[in-house]
Design a protein around this motif. Structure first.
Motif, PDB file in Angstrom:
ATOM      1  N   ALA A  71       0.852  -1.194   0.000  1.00  0.00           N
ATOM      2  CA  ALA A  71       0.000   0.000   0.000  1.00  0.00           C
ATOM      3  C   ALA A  71       0.884   1.238   0.000  1.00  0.00           C
ATOM      4  CB  ALA A  71      -0.908   0.010   1.230  1.00  0.00           C
ATOM      5  N   THR A  72       0.341   2.326  -0.515  1.00  0.00           N
ATOM      6  CA  THR A  72       1.097   3.582  -0.538  1.00  0.00           C
ATOM      7  C   THR A  72       1.250   4.163   0.859  1.00  0.00           C
ATOM      8  OG1 THR A  72      -0.888   4.889  -1.002  1.00  0.00           O
ATOM      9  CG2 THR A  72       0.384   4.110  -2.895  1.00  0.00           C
ATOM     10  N   TRP A  73       0.353   3.835   1.780  1.00  0.00           N
ATOM     11  CA  TRP A  73       0.431   4.345   3.147  1.00  0.00           C
ATOM     12  C   TRP A  73       1.431   3.563   3.992  1.00  0.00           C
ATOM     13  CZ3 TRP A  73      -0.743   0.166   5.984  1.00  0.00           C
ATOM     14  CH2 TRP A  73      -1.680  -0.742   5.470  1.00  0.00           C
ATOM     15  N   CYS A  74       1.980   2.498   3.439  1.00  0.00           N
ATOM     16  CA  CYS A  74       2.869   1.586   4.167  1.00  0.00           C
ATOM     17  C   CYS A  74       4.325   2.029   4.000  1.00  0.00           C
ATOM     18  CB  CYS A  74       2.657   0.168   3.632  1.00  0.00           C
ATOM     19  SG  CYS A  74       3.891  -1.031   4.140  1.00  0.00           S
ATOM     20  N   HIS A  81      10.142  -1.719  -1.950  1.00  0.00           N
ATOM     21  CA  HIS A  81       9.834  -1.545  -3.370  1.00  0.00           C
ATOM     22  C   HIS A  81      11.053  -1.621  -4.301  1.00  0.00           C
ATOM     23  CE1 HIS A  81       6.713  -0.667  -6.295  1.00  0.00           C
ATOM     24  NE2 HIS A  81       7.605   0.097  -6.919  1.00  0.00           N
ATOM     25  N   PRO A  82      12.185  -0.975  -4.000  1.00  0.00           N
ATOM     26  CA  PRO A  82      13.346  -1.099  -4.904  1.00  0.00           C
ATOM     27  C   PRO A  82      13.846  -2.539  -5.051  1.00  0.00           C
ATOM     28  CG  PRO A  82      13.669   0.711  -3.360  1.00  0.00           C
ATOM     29  CD  PRO A  82      12.441  -0.022  -2.914  1.00  0.00           C
ATOM     30  N   VAL A  83      13.742  -3.313  -3.991  1.00  0.00           N
ATOM     31  CA  VAL A  83      14.154  -4.720  -4.060  1.00  0.00           C
ATOM     32  C   VAL A  83      13.204  -5.497  -4.966  1.00  0.00           C
ATOM     33  CG1 VAL A  83      14.551  -6.838  -2.726  1.00  0.00           C
ATOM     34  CG2 VAL A  83      15.258  -4.621  -1.803  1.00  0.00           C
ATOM     35  N   LEU A  84      11.899  -5.225  -4.865  1.00  0.00           N
ATOM     36  CA  LEU A  84      10.942  -5.887  -5.746  1.00  0.00           C
ATOM     37  C   LEU A  84      11.201  -5.515  -7.206  1.00  0.00           C
ATOM     38  CD1 LEU A  84       7.610  -5.558  -3.717  1.00  0.00           C
ATOM     39  CD2 LEU A  84       9.214  -7.484  -3.782  1.00  0.00           C
ATOM     40  N   ASN A  85      11.535  -4.262  -7.463  1.00  0.00           N
ATOM     41  CA  ASN A  85      11.865  -3.846  -8.825  1.00  0.00           C
ATOM     42  C   ASN A  85      13.072  -4.622  -9.352  1.00  0.00           C
ATOM     43  OD1 ASN A  85       9.915  -1.862  -9.577  1.00  0.00           O
ATOM     44  ND2 ASN A  85      10.893  -0.414  -8.190  1.00  0.00           N
ATOM     45  N   LYS A  86      14.086  -4.796  -8.511  1.00  0.00           N
ATOM     46  CA  LYS A  86      15.278  -5.546  -8.915  1.00  0.00           C
ATOM     47  C   LYS A  86      14.935  -7.010  -9.168  1.00  0.00           C
ATOM     48  CE  LYS A  86      19.951  -6.736  -7.366  1.00  0.00           C
ATOM     49  NZ  LYS A  86      19.813  -8.137  -7.679  1.00  0.00           N
ATOM     50  N   GLY A  96       0.866  -8.007  -7.403  1.00  0.00           N
ATOM     51  CA  GLY A  96       0.605  -7.160  -6.262  1.00  0.00           C
ATOM     52  C   GLY A  96      -0.847  -7.181  -5.838  1.00  0.00           C
ATOM     53  N   VAL A  97      -1.065  -6.976  -4.561  1.00  0.00           N
ATOM     54  CA  VAL A  97      -2.397  -6.724  -4.011  1.00  0.00           C
ATOM     55  C   VAL A  97      -2.296  -5.378  -3.308  1.00  0.00           C
ATOM     56  CG1 VAL A  97      -4.194  -7.458  -2.405  1.00  0.00           C
ATOM     57  CG2 VAL A  97      -2.909  -9.181  -3.698  1.00  0.00           C
ATOM     58  N   ASN A  98      -2.887  -4.359  -3.928  1.00  0.00           N
ATOM     59  CA  ASN A  98      -2.878  -3.013  -3.348  1.00  0.00           C
ATOM     60  C   ASN A  98      -3.967  -2.982  -2.279  1.00  0.00           C
ATOM     61  OD1 ASN A  98      -3.921   0.206  -4.053  1.00  0.00           O
ATOM     62  ND2 ASN A  98      -1.877  -0.230  -3.308  1.00  0.00           N
ATOM     63  N   TYR A  99      -3.541  -3.025  -1.022  1.00  0.00           N
ATOM     64  CA  TYR A  99      -4.388  -3.327   0.130  1.00  0.00           C
ATOM     65  C   TYR A  99      -4.904  -2.063   0.820  1.00  0.00           C
ATOM     66  CZ  TYR A  99      -5.354  -5.393   4.771  1.00  0.00           C
ATOM     67  OH  TYR A  99      -5.924  -5.801   5.945  1.00  0.00           O
ATOM     68  N   LYS A 100      -6.234  -1.942   0.895  1.00  0.00           N
ATOM     69  CA  LYS A 100      -6.892  -0.836   1.603  1.00  0.00           C
ATOM     70  C   LYS A 100      -6.287   0.513   1.223  1.00  0.00           C
ATOM     71  CE  LYS A 100      -8.519  -3.385   5.624  1.00  0.00           C
ATOM     72  NZ  LYS A 100      -8.552  -3.437   7.082  1.00  0.00           N
ATOM     73  N   ASP A 101      -6.244   0.783  -0.060  1.00  0.00           N
ATOM     74  CA  ASP A 101      -5.542   1.944  -0.568  1.00  0.00           C
ATOM     75  C   ASP A 101      -6.383   2.630  -1.642  1.00  0.00           C
ATOM     76  OD1 ASP A 101      -3.457   3.728  -0.847  1.00  0.00           O
ATOM     77  OD2 ASP A 101      -2.012   2.258  -1.571  1.00  0.00           O
ATOM     78  N   ASP A 102      -6.003   3.842  -1.974  1.00  0.00           N
ATOM     79  CA  ASP A 102      -6.625   4.600  -3.045  1.00  0.00           C
ATOM     80  C   ASP A 102      -5.947   4.220  -4.357  1.00  0.00           C
ATOM     81  OD1 ASP A 102      -8.127   6.927  -4.229  1.00  0.00           O
ATOM     82  OD2 ASP A 102      -6.050   7.621  -4.518  1.00  0.00           O
ATOM     83  N   THR A 103      -6.724   3.792  -5.345  1.00  0.00           N
ATOM     84  CA  THR A 103      -6.167   3.308  -6.604  1.00  0.00           C
ATOM     85  C   THR A 103      -5.377   4.388  -7.335  1.00  0.00           C
ATOM     86  OG1 THR A 103      -7.947   1.695  -6.786  1.00  0.00           O
ATOM     87  CG2 THR A 103      -6.730   2.164  -8.788  1.00  0.00           C
ATOM     88  N   ALA A 106      -2.058   4.647  -5.830  1.00  0.00           N
ATOM     89  CA  ALA A 106      -1.257   3.479  -6.216  1.00  0.00           C
ATOM     90  C   ALA A 106      -0.683   3.659  -7.618  1.00  0.00           C
ATOM     91  CB  ALA A 106      -2.102   2.214  -6.142  1.00  0.00           C
ATOM     92  N   ARG A 107      -1.483   4.173  -8.536  1.00  0.00           N
ATOM     93  CA  ARG A 107      -0.990   4.404  -9.906  1.00  0.00           C
ATOM     94  C   ARG A 107       0.151   5.425  -9.907  1.00  0.00           C
ATOM     95  NH1 ARG A 107      -6.989   4.692 -12.234  1.00  0.00           N
ATOM     96  NH2 ARG A 107      -7.319   2.448 -12.465  1.00  0.00           N
ATOM     97  N   THR A 108      -0.008   6.474  -9.126  1.00  0.00           N
ATOM     98  CA  THR A 108       1.052   7.491  -9.037  1.00  0.00           C
ATOM     99  C   THR A 108       2.325   6.877  -8.473  1.00  0.00           C
ATOM    100  OG1 THR A 108      -0.585   9.236  -8.747  1.00  0.00           O
ATOM    101  CG2 THR A 108       1.659   9.724  -8.015  1.00  0.00           C
ATOM    102  N   TRP A 109       2.194   6.096  -7.415  1.00  0.00           N
ATOM    103  CA  TRP A 109       3.341   5.400  -6.793  1.00  0.00           C
ATOM    104  C   TRP A 109       4.069   4.564  -7.840  1.00  0.00           C
ATOM    105  CZ3 TRP A 109       4.610   3.719  -1.442  1.00  0.00           C
ATOM    106  CH2 TRP A 109       5.371   2.560  -1.382  1.00  0.00           C
TER     107      TRP A 109
END
Length: 179
Positions: A71-74, A81-86, A96-103, A106-109
Motif C-alpha cells: 500500500a502507498t500508506w505503508c 519496493h526497490p528490491v521488488l523492482n530488482k 501485487g495486491v494493493n491493500y486498503k488503498d486509493d487506486t 497506487a498508480r502514481t506510486w
C-alpha cells in the motif's frame, strides 16, 4: 510481611520485563498461515493498472509467483519496493495486491517508483486481504503454478532476506514447475 508486599510490584515488573525482553528475540517471520498448502482464495477485483479490467485467481495460474500485499500508506512497502523492482528485472514473477488503498495513489506510486508487478489487484476494502489472513503490509505469498500457496512471508523483503531464505524457496517452485 509489609516489606514483602512492597516488593511485589517490583518483582512483577521484573518478570514482565523478562518476558518482553525474550519476545524481542522471537522470529515473527514464520507465523503460521492456515492457507499454506491450500488454493489461493477466489476473488474478482479490478486491476490497479487498467482500472476497468478484472483480475481473478485464475490469472495467477501457470507459473510460480510472489503475491505481494502492499500500500502507498505503508512505510515498509516503500523500503521494500526497490528490491521488488530488482527481483522483477531479474525475472521473478511478482503480482501485487494493493491493500486498503486509493487506486489513483497506487498508480502514481507505480509511475514514480516503477512497477515490479505483472498483475496488480486493487483491494480497496481489504476483502482479499481478509481472505488471505493479512496482518498488515507488506506480506508476500509464494504461490506455485497451480495456484497453491506454499509459503507466507511477513515483513520487508530486502536483499539479505531474499538471498538467505526466500530465493531458494522461489527457485524450488520454479524448478518444480519445469516439465
Amino acid at each position: 510481611m509489609r516489606r514483602g508486599l512492597l516488593l511485589l510490584p517490583l518483582v512483577l515488573f521484573l518478570l514482565m520485563l523478562g518476558f518482553l525482553f525474550k519476545g524481542l528475540y522471537l522470529d515473527n517471520k514464520d507465523l503460521p498461515s492456515v492457507l499454506v498448502g491450500k488454493q489461493f482464495p477466489a476473488f474478482s477485483l479490478p486491476s490497479v493498472q487498467a482500472g476497468e479490467s478484472v483480475v481473478t485467481e485464475q490469472d495467477l495460474l501457470g507459473q510460480p509467483s510472489l503475491v505481494n500485499v502492499w500500500a502507498t500508506w505503508c512505510v515498509a512497502c516503500r523500503v521494500e519496493h526497490p528490491v521488488l523492482n530488482k527481483l522483477a528485472a531479474d525475472g521473478v514473477v511478482i503480482h501485487g495486491v494493493n491493500y486498503k488503498d486509493d487506486t489513483e495513489s497506487a498508480r502514481t506510486w507505480l509511475r514514480d517508483l516503477h512497477n515490479p508487478y505483472q498483475l496488480n489487484i486493487s483491494d480497496p476494502k481489504g476483502l482479499l486481504g481478509l481472505d488471505l489472513g493479512v496482518y498488515g503490509a507488506p506480506e508476500t505469498f509464494f504461490v506455485d503454478a497451480q495456484g497453491v500457496i506454499r509459503y507466507k512471508f511477513i515483513g520487508v523483503i530486502d536483499e539479505r532476506v531474499w538471498e538467505s531464505d526466500l530465493a531458494a524457496r522461489y527457485q524450488a517452485l520454479v524448478d518444480e514447475a519445469q516439465p
